[in-house]
Design a protein around this motif. Structure first.
Motif, short mmCIF file in Angstrom:
data_model
loop_
_atom_site.label_atom_id
_atom_site.label_comp_id
_atom_site.label_asym_id
_atom_site.label_seq_id
_atom_site.Cartn_x
_atom_site.Cartn_y
_atom_site.Cartn_z
N ALA A 38 -4.71 9.07 16.86
CA ALA A 38 -3.73 9.99 16.25
C ALA A 38 -2.42 10.01 17.05
CB ALA A 38 -4.31 11.39 16.15
N ALA A 39 -2.51 9.80 18.36
CA ALA A 39 -1.33 9.81 19.22
C ALA A 39 -0.73 8.41 19.40
CB ALA A 39 -1.70 10.40 20.59
N ASP A 40 -1.22 7.43 18.66
CA ASP A 40 -0.78 6.04 18.78
C ASP A 40 -0.97 5.47 20.19
OD1 ASP A 40 -0.05 5.64 16.09
OD2 ASP A 40 1.88 6.64 16.43
N VAL A 41 -2.06 5.91 20.82
CA VAL A 41 -2.46 5.37 22.12
C VAL A 41 -3.51 4.30 21.84
CG1 VAL A 41 -3.64 5.88 24.30
CG2 VAL A 41 -1.95 7.49 23.38
N PRO A 42 -3.29 3.08 22.30
CA PRO A 42 -4.27 2.01 22.05
C PRO A 42 -5.64 2.33 22.66
CG PRO A 42 -2.22 1.11 22.89
CD PRO A 42 -2.13 2.59 23.04
N VAL A 43 -6.68 1.88 21.97
CA VAL A 43 -8.05 2.02 22.46
C VAL A 43 -8.56 0.61 22.75
CG1 VAL A 43 -10.39 2.83 21.94
CG2 VAL A 43 -8.39 4.07 21.03
N VAL A 44 -9.10 0.43 23.94
CA VAL A 44 -9.70 -0.84 24.34
C VAL A 44 -11.16 -0.56 24.67
CG1 VAL A 44 -9.65 -2.77 25.96
CG2 VAL A 44 -7.49 -1.72 25.22
N TRP A 45 -12.04 -1.38 24.12
CA TRP A 45 -13.48 -1.22 24.29
C TRP A 45 -14.00 -2.29 25.24
CZ3 TRP A 45 -15.86 2.64 21.30
CH2 TRP A 45 -15.03 3.22 20.33
N VAL A 46 -15.01 -1.93 26.05
CA VAL A 46 -15.62 -2.87 26.98
C VAL A 46 -17.12 -2.87 26.74
CG1 VAL A 46 -16.04 -3.44 29.40
CG2 VAL A 46 -13.82 -2.49 28.71
N GLN A 47 -17.70 -4.08 26.71
CA GLN A 47 -19.15 -4.23 26.58
C GLN A 47 -19.67 -5.10 27.72
OE1 GLN A 47 -18.91 -5.46 22.28
NE2 GLN A 47 -20.96 -4.56 22.29
N HIS A 48 -20.72 -4.60 28.35
CA HIS A 48 -21.33 -5.30 29.48
C HIS A 48 -22.51 -6.14 29.01
CE1 HIS A 48 -22.27 -5.77 33.76
NE2 HIS A 48 -23.54 -5.76 33.38
N SER A 49 -22.70 -7.27 29.65
CA SER A 49 -23.93 -8.04 29.45
C SER A 49 -24.37 -8.61 30.79
CB SER A 49 -23.73 -9.16 28.42
OG SER A 49 -22.76 -10.08 28.87
N ASP A 50 -25.68 -8.76 30.94
CA ASP A 50 -26.26 -9.37 32.13
C ASP A 50 -27.68 -9.79 31.78
OD1 ASP A 50 -27.86 -7.03 32.34
OD2 ASP A 50 -26.49 -6.13 33.80
N ALA A 51 -28.46 -10.16 32.78
CA ALA A 51 -29.82 -10.63 32.53
C ALA A 51 -30.68 -9.59 31.81
CB ALA A 51 -30.48 -11.04 33.84
N GLY A 52 -30.43 -8.31 32.06
CA GLY A 52 -31.21 -7.25 31.43
C GLY A 52 -30.61 -6.71 30.16
N LEU A 53 -29.41 -7.14 29.81
CA LEU A 53 -28.71 -6.65 28.62
C LEU A 53 -28.03 -7.84 27.96
CD1 LEU A 53 -27.99 -4.09 27.02
CD2 LEU A 53 -25.98 -3.84 28.47
N ALA A 54 -28.80 -8.50 27.09
CA ALA A 54 -28.37 -9.75 26.49
C ALA A 54 -27.24 -9.54 25.48
CB ALA A 54 -29.54 -10.45 25.82
N LYS A 55 -26.18 -10.31 25.64
CA LYS A 55 -25.04 -10.25 24.73
C LYS A 55 -25.50 -10.57 23.31
CE LYS A 55 -20.34 -11.99 24.24
NZ LYS A 55 -19.30 -12.83 24.85
N GLY A 56 -25.12 -9.70 22.38
CA GLY A 56 -25.45 -9.90 20.99
C GLY A 56 -26.70 -9.19 20.52
N GLY A 57 -27.56 -8.76 21.45
CA GLY A 57 -28.79 -8.07 21.07
C GLY A 57 -28.53 -6.67 20.55
N ALA A 58 -29.53 -6.08 19.93
CA ALA A 58 -29.39 -4.74 19.35
C ALA A 58 -29.04 -3.70 20.42
CB ALA A 58 -30.67 -4.34 18.62
N GLU A 59 -29.66 -3.81 21.58
CA GLU A 59 -29.42 -2.84 22.66
C GLU A 59 -28.04 -3.02 23.31
OE1 GLU A 59 -31.11 -6.52 24.01
OE2 GLU A 59 -32.07 -5.06 22.69
N TRP A 60 -27.42 -4.17 23.11
CA TRP A 60 -26.09 -4.48 23.66
C TRP A 60 -24.96 -3.89 22.81
CZ3 TRP A 60 -22.36 -7.65 21.31
CH2 TRP A 60 -21.29 -8.04 22.12
N GLN A 61 -25.24 -3.59 21.57
CA GLN A 61 -24.22 -3.11 20.64
C GLN A 61 -23.65 -1.76 21.08
OE1 GLN A 61 -23.22 -5.15 18.20
NE2 GLN A 61 -24.84 -6.57 18.77
#
Length: 177
Positions: A38-61
């Motif tokens: 609403a304030a025109d402040v950009p939002v940037v999202w970060v997602q972590h992945s590692d051996a215990g949190l596989a990129k693309g998996g349901a728990e990674w979302q």
């Protein structure tokens, strides 16, 4: 261009399942995202992945209660500090960012590392005190409960200063007013 950016770190299914007060933090992050947009402040999202949190998996979302807009950057990382070996610095530069408003998980690792990583790279970093959380790390040698870890980082962030960059703390209600 906005000098401020809301950085939402690791609000992912698996991470939030093991963190304290997740429902309240997710609700506060949702409020922050809405206020930033609403304030025109950009939002940037970060997602972590590692051996215990596989990129693309349901728990990674990202948790289903939150969703990046089509024009918002999503940065993938494998280190605790969101600025290490990612395109986050380039994203921030392209947005003209000088200040990072920081929320997400986990306080003990990725939030703390990203907070100090931002400060050390010359960004002012404002930690949203009621919009970050962590799991119980005492099993791995942490001294504090999750609640104590959150309180400690909030206290430290409020007094962090170095030449050219300062830390600050705010609440969800006051972050974008």
């Amino acid at each position: 261009m906005s000098e401020r950016v809301l950085l939402v770190v690791d609000v992912q299914v698996d991470v939030m399942e093991e963190s304290v007060g997740s429902d309240a933090v997710i609700a506060n992050v949702a409020k922050l995202v809405e206020a930033a947009r609403a304030a025109d402040v950009p939002v940037v999202w970060v997602q972590h992945s590692d051996a215990g949190l596989a990129k693309g998996g349901a728990e990674w979302q990202i948790v289903p209660q939150l969703s990046p807009a089509d024009d918002e950057a999503v940065v993938h990382k494998t280190w605790s500090d969101s600025l290490v070996e990612t395109e986050l610095a380039q994203q921030l530069e392209a947005l003209g960012a000088r200040e990072i408003v920081l929320a997400g998980a986990q306080t003990d690792t990725c939030i703390r590392s990203t907070f100090y990583g931002g400060i050390h790279r010359g960004y002012d970093v404002t930690l949203v005190s009621d919009a970050h959380t962590t799991g119980d790390m005492r099993e791995w040698g942490a001294e504090f409960s999750p609640e104590q870890s959150i309180a400690v980082l909030n206290a430290q962030a409020a007094s962090t200063k170095q030449p050219g960059a300062t830390g600050a703390v705010t609440t969800t209600a006051e972050a974008f007013i």
